[in-house]
Write an enzyme that holds these catalytic residues in place. Structure first.
Site, short mmCIF file in Angstrom:
data_model
loop_
_atom_site.label_atom_id
_atom_site.label_comp_id
_atom_site.label_asym_id
_atom_site.label_seq_id
_atom_site.Cartn_x
_atom_site.Cartn_y
_atom_site.Cartn_z
N ALA A 81 0.83 -1.21 0.00
CA ALA A 81 0.00 0.00 0.00
C ALA A 81 0.86 1.26 0.00
O ALA A 81 0.53 2.26 -0.61
CB ALA A 81 -0.90 -0.01 1.23
N ASP A 108 -5.04 4.84 -10.31
CA ASP A 108 -4.33 6.10 -10.04
C ASP A 108 -3.39 6.48 -11.17
O ASP A 108 -3.08 7.64 -11.37
CB ASP A 108 -3.48 5.97 -8.76
N LYS A 118 36.95 23.37 -20.60
CA LYS A 118 35.49 23.25 -20.45
C LYS A 118 35.16 22.33 -19.27
O LYS A 118 34.29 22.64 -18.47
CB LYS A 118 34.88 22.67 -21.73
N ARG A 174 51.98 31.59 -45.91
CA ARG A 174 52.06 32.29 -44.63
C ARG A 174 52.92 33.54 -44.69
O ARG A 174 52.63 34.53 -44.05
CB ARG A 174 52.64 31.36 -43.56
N ASN A 206 -3.10 1.32 -7.19
CA ASN A 206 -1.83 2.04 -7.38
C ASN A 206 -1.39 2.07 -8.83
O ASN A 206 -0.83 3.05 -9.30
CB ASN A 206 -0.72 1.38 -6.55
N ASP A 252 28.89 27.31 -26.83
CA ASP A 252 29.89 27.61 -27.85
C ASP A 252 29.46 28.85 -28.58
O ASP A 252 28.27 29.11 -28.71
CB ASP A 252 29.90 26.47 -28.89
#
Length: 994
Positions: free
Chosen positions: A305, A800, A684, A489, A796, A351
């Protein structure tokens, strides 16, 4: 080899004792393989299925139920007479419930374990190495590569280990590292040492990382680390070491379960002790042992119960319905419990690229020279609308739209953007969006040309597929691209050599168009373009140009600027040596400056509103990015994380600045900061840890493999729909549209779900309190059983369970996003609520016992016994004068049980209506606001009628059909519960809420 990026190529070669031309000897390979192990990530040691199943039974309530099932099974075994079959129903039902719960639990756990396996897909199958036993390059399995191996990589290859580049065999080497760093633009590599031993991965420009892809070029390098020592291997270790914490709701339910189990144990023992005197009663045949067993059965009934068996199923259903609602809002939830955790999120770490911004570079400003008068120079500045790759937007001057074709300078600027460009736009018909083909920066220029439409091409009638490159193709028909001088570069620029197309009769010769970093390009300019003429570039004019570029590159916009220039009379084609990139600088001399474009990855339109929503809801937003600090702060100001003039000294850090703080200050920084730039994935995880130490509930977004450990560590890991499989499997939720606003919508949904869960958990528990009171009262007063376990299970689980599930559909409160996030420590049931349950539960218990007693004492068809006879029914025998003329069998009649059960069910239906709102009266929130609830109440009552009126169910449940007067009595006993709860709500509204 540690910190290979900071060593020279010679040091790396001598460390492993190897020559670049011949490679390792077979003997060295064998030694290195023994020392460092194979180049692969070990498989994850998952839990076996059996371990997972056993884990599901570690919950205290589950164990109590299991015990109850075992006991009732044993008792059923010893049962005699016609009750044998029905006695087995109860243990069988309990076991079914437990098995169903275990299956759901195991299935969820299994899903969570696949994250580490997904890392495997980034392991390359093969690699190309030079070894001393063969003259030429040989292909071997990637797992056989060892540190010290000389490896060759070329365009399209997956890098097989972490490699220090020794020599680049092409003009440039571009690598797509997005899975590791999360930044979408490919990186240009070189061979020089990076002197900083603590450089972040983005800055290790002389290293190739395992699992990344070569986007362009060819190179030879030496393997520095393999297997678990690589960057991707470190990520795997972090993930394997991260234990998943329980969600706040799981913790709450665990605590609740522990308290409940203590209460149950106490009550069971109490019932047993109260009745020790009755063990020898004649009803048990005078056997003390059978008396003990009878009360043992009552204790089992009590346990059944008190435990809300339907709760796990209802919670799962409610969460599953929540996930469906979230999926409609583009948030795909992978683990059910996290739906509720979202509701108490107090910090969202997001992010920048692609979540707060569109991840679609777009040009938003440009300028050309208007006129030059001696040393005085004036500029024509333009702004461009539209923040995606869609060719929709206009060119504005002083906020008024203009036709770009009216300005000669803009026509030339568009020509350079279209020709000095290897990328294009593509309309994806399945997704219905424009996408880039090639580099983000170049696609932004392609889109700009489409928006400018300098030759007034008729574009309105075109389909979206044709529209994508309409204006660019017009320009490409006028000039023909002969060849490209690749970016390098040293000069930070690239150029194309073009000749006029045969069809165009314009009197122009060959031209070279150049684009690149402003300082590099402008240093090689001798002239500036004014209209169609060129004017010498003087010091003051150059200063004016550079000051505008500096202004654009800092401050609120922080644009990425590109200078565009032309070489009007380039050398002849035959005189140019194209395979020596060192000569490219000389060819790009004597340039004429045309203009500058400024671009950025623009914030998404909806983000500013969402951040304001977060602020109202008491949620702090922290932006985390691999970008540099200036850009990061600028975007924060644009979207409202920082206000326009806010001082950000203590609120924005780079990864390096953060590392340099003492530990206590790092923790303090996480409490204040709203922006972290130039961070590594490991930062992070650190940030999440510090936030958790302040009891913050953190949602963390990520898309790369590098984000997986932090996603797993945070309470809510949120992966991007466009992200890697590893990130998705490590997270609790996936954003289908990669949009920050979706997170905020999901948080709102999470809050609503928690509120509804509180309502139905309370509803179910008040029902259990009532059942316990009922059994306790019958045992304490010595009355016949009013409810037996199999009836309790039915209530139950079924009667219910339906209204409880329907309570999950309650509409959210209007002010749900104006309150601060609830504390994860806030109890499910506070002091006043506990009193309310006790009051309602007490009424439920008294009403059920009262209904059973009414039949014995007053019902027309009842036995009309006296109260004394009822409370001493155990002593009823034929020879006992107190029970003269009474059939003792009457105390086992099914009618009183039927009355008790009907009252219990009816009261529960009234209680479901009471649970529509925690404190609002039913007059303010009428039952029809939740139509599902009304439907479920009807269904529950129908099921109750089913077990009363349809054979063979009444026999199994030991019930008997009720007549009209009995039903009237049921309603009279049940309905007052609504008035009682309205009174308690009234007190709560007027006296307790201040």
């Amino acid at each position: 080899m540690e910190a290979a990026h900071s060593k020279s190529t010679e040091e790396c070669l001598s460390y492993f004792g190897v020559s670049e031309t011949t490679g390792l000897t077979p003997d060295q390979v064998k030694r290195h393989l023994e020392k460092y192990g194979p180049n692969e990530l070990p498989a994850e040691e998952g839990k076996s299925l059996w371990e997972l199943v056993v884990e599901q039974f570690e919950d205290l309530l589950v164990r109590i139920l299991l015990l109850a099932a075992c006991i009732s099974f044993v008792l059923a075994w010893f049962e005699e007479g016609e009750e044998t079959v029905t006695a087995f129903v109860e243990p069988f039902v309990i076991l079914l419930i437990l098995i169903a719960n275990a299956i759901v639990g195991v299935w969820q756990e299994r899903n969570a374990e696949n994250a580490i396996e997904a890392l495997k897909e980034y392991e390359p199958e093969m690699g190309k190495v030079y070894r001393a036993d063969r003259k030429s390059v040989q292909r071997i399995k990637a797992r056989d590569i060892v540190p010290g191996d000389i490896v060759e990589v070329a365009v399209g290859d997956k890098v097989p280990a972490d490699i220090r580049i020794l020599s680049i065999k092409s003009t440039t080497l571009r690598v797509d590292q997005s899975i590791l760093t999360g930044e979408s633009v490919s990186v240009i590599k070189h061979t020089d040492p990076v002197p900083d031993p603590r450089a972040v991965n983005q800055d290790k420009k002389n290293m190739l990382f395992s699992g990344t892809n070569i986007a362009a070029g060819k190179a030879v390098g030496i393997v520095a680390t393999t297997g678990v020592s690589t960057e991707i291997g470190k990520i795997r270790d972090q993930m394997a070491a991260t234990e998943q914490d329980k969600t706040p709701l799981q913790q709450k339910l665990d605590e609740f379960g522990e308290q409940l189990s203590k209460v149950i144990s106490l009550i069971c023992v109490a019932v047993w002790l109260i009745n020790i005197g009755h063990f020898n009663d004649p009803v048990h045949g005078g056997s003390w042992f059978r008396g003990a067993i009878y009360y043992f059965k009552i204790a089992v009934a009590l346990a059944v119960a008190a435990i809300p068996e339907g709760l796990p199923a209802v919670i799962t259903t409610c969460l599953a319905l929540g996930t469906r609602r979230m999926a409609k809002k583009n948030a795909i939830v992978r683990s059910l419990p996290s739906v509720e955790t979202l509701g108490c999120t107090s910090v969202i770490c997001s992010d920048k690229t692609g979540t707060l911004t569109t991840n679609q570079m777009s040009v938003c400003k440009m300028f050309i020279i208007d006129k030059v008068d001696g040393d005085v120079c004036s500029l024509n500045e333009f702004s461009i609308t539209g923040s995606t790759y869609a060719p929709e937007g206009e060119v504005l001057k002083n906020d008024k739209p203009v036709r770009a074709g009216q300005y000669d300078g803009l026509v030339e600027l568009a020509t350079i953007c279209a020709l000095c460009n290897d990328s294009s736009l593509d309309f994806n018909e399945t997704k219905g969006v424009y996408e880039k083909v090639g580099e983000a920066t170049e696609t932004a220029l392609t889109t700009l040309v489409e928006k400018m439409n300098v030759f007034n091409t008729e574009v309105r009638s075109l389909s979206k597929v044709e529209r994508a490159n309409a204006c660019n193709s017009v320009i490409r028909q006028l000039m023909k691209k002969e060849f490209t001088l690749e970016f390098s570069r040293d000069r930070k620029s690239m150029s194309v050599y073009c000749s006029p197309a045969k069809s165009s009769r314009a009197a122009v010769g060959n031209k070279m168009f150049v684009k690149g970093a402003p300082e590099g390009v402008i240093d090689r300019c001798n002239y500036v373009r004014v209209g169609t003429t060129r004017v010498p570039l003087t010091g003051p004019v150059k200063e004016k140009i550079m000051s505008v570029i500096k202004e654009w590159g800092t401050g609120r916009d922080t644009l990425r600027c590109l200078a565009l220039a032309t070489r009007d009379t380039p050398p002849k084609r035959e005189e140019m040596v194209l395979d020596d990139s060192a000569k490219f600088m000389e060819y790009e001399m004597d340039l004429t400056f045309v203009g500058v474009v400024g671009m950025l990855d623009p914030p998404r339109k909806e983000v500013t509103g969402s951040i304001q929503l977060c602020r109202d809801a008491g949620i702090r937003v922290i932006m985390i990015t691999g970008d540099n600090k200036g850009t990061a702060i600028a975007i924060c100001r644009r979207i409202g994380i920082f206000s326009e003039n806010e001082e950000v000294t203590d609120r924005a850090y780079t990864g390096r600045e953060f590392d340099d703080l003492p530990l206590a200050e790092q923790r303090e920084a996480c409490r204040r900061a709203c922006c972290f730039a130039r961070v590594e994935p490991s930062h992070k995880s650190k940030i999440v840890e510090y936030l958790q130490s302040y009891d913050e509930i953190t949602a963390m977004t990520g898309d790369g493999v590098n984000d997986a450990p932090a996603l797993k560590k945070a309470e809510i890991g949120i992966a991007m729909g466009s992200g890697t499989a590893v990130a998705k499997t490590a997270s609790e939720m996936v954003l289908a549209d990669d949009n920050f606003s979706t997170i905020v919508a999901a948080v709102e949904e999470g809050r609503a779900i928690y509120n509804n869960m509180k309502q139905f958990i309370r509803y179910l528990i008040s029902s259990n309190v009532g059942e316990v009171v009922c059994i306790f009262l019958t045992a304490a007063l010595g009355l016949p059983e009013a409810l037996i376990p199999v009836q309790l299970l039915w209530v139950n689980l079924v009667t219910d369970g339906l209204p409880a599930t329907a309570l999950g559909f309650n509409p959210p409160d209007l002010d749900i996003m104006d309150r601060p996030p609830r504390s994860p420590k806030e109890p499910l049931i506070s002091g006043w609520l506990f009193f309310r349950y006790m009051a309602i539960g007490g009424y439920v218990g008294a009403a059920t016992v009262g209904a059973a007693a009414w039949w014995f004492l007053y019902a027309e068809d009842g036995p009309h016994v006296s109260y004394h006879q009822l409370t001493h029914f155990m002593q009823c025998t034929e020879h006992n004068p107190e029970f003269d003329g009474l059939d003792c069998e009457v105390f086992e009649a099914p009618e009183p049980m039927t009355m008790a059960l009907s009252v219990l069910v009816t009261i529960e239906m009234c209680n479901a209506l009471n649970s529509l709102s925690e404190n609002q009266s039913l007059l303010r929130m009428p039952p029809w606001v939740n139509i599902w609830l009304l439907g479920s109440i009807c269904l529950s009552m129908s099921l109750h009628f089913l077990i009363l009126y349809v054979d063979p169910l009444p026999m199994i449940f030991k019930l008997r059909a009720l007549d009209f007067t009995q039903w009237l009595m049921v309603l009279k006993i049940s309905l007052p519960v609504i008035g009682l709860d309205e009174l308690l709500k009234f007190i709560a509204r007027n006296y307790l809420e201040g």
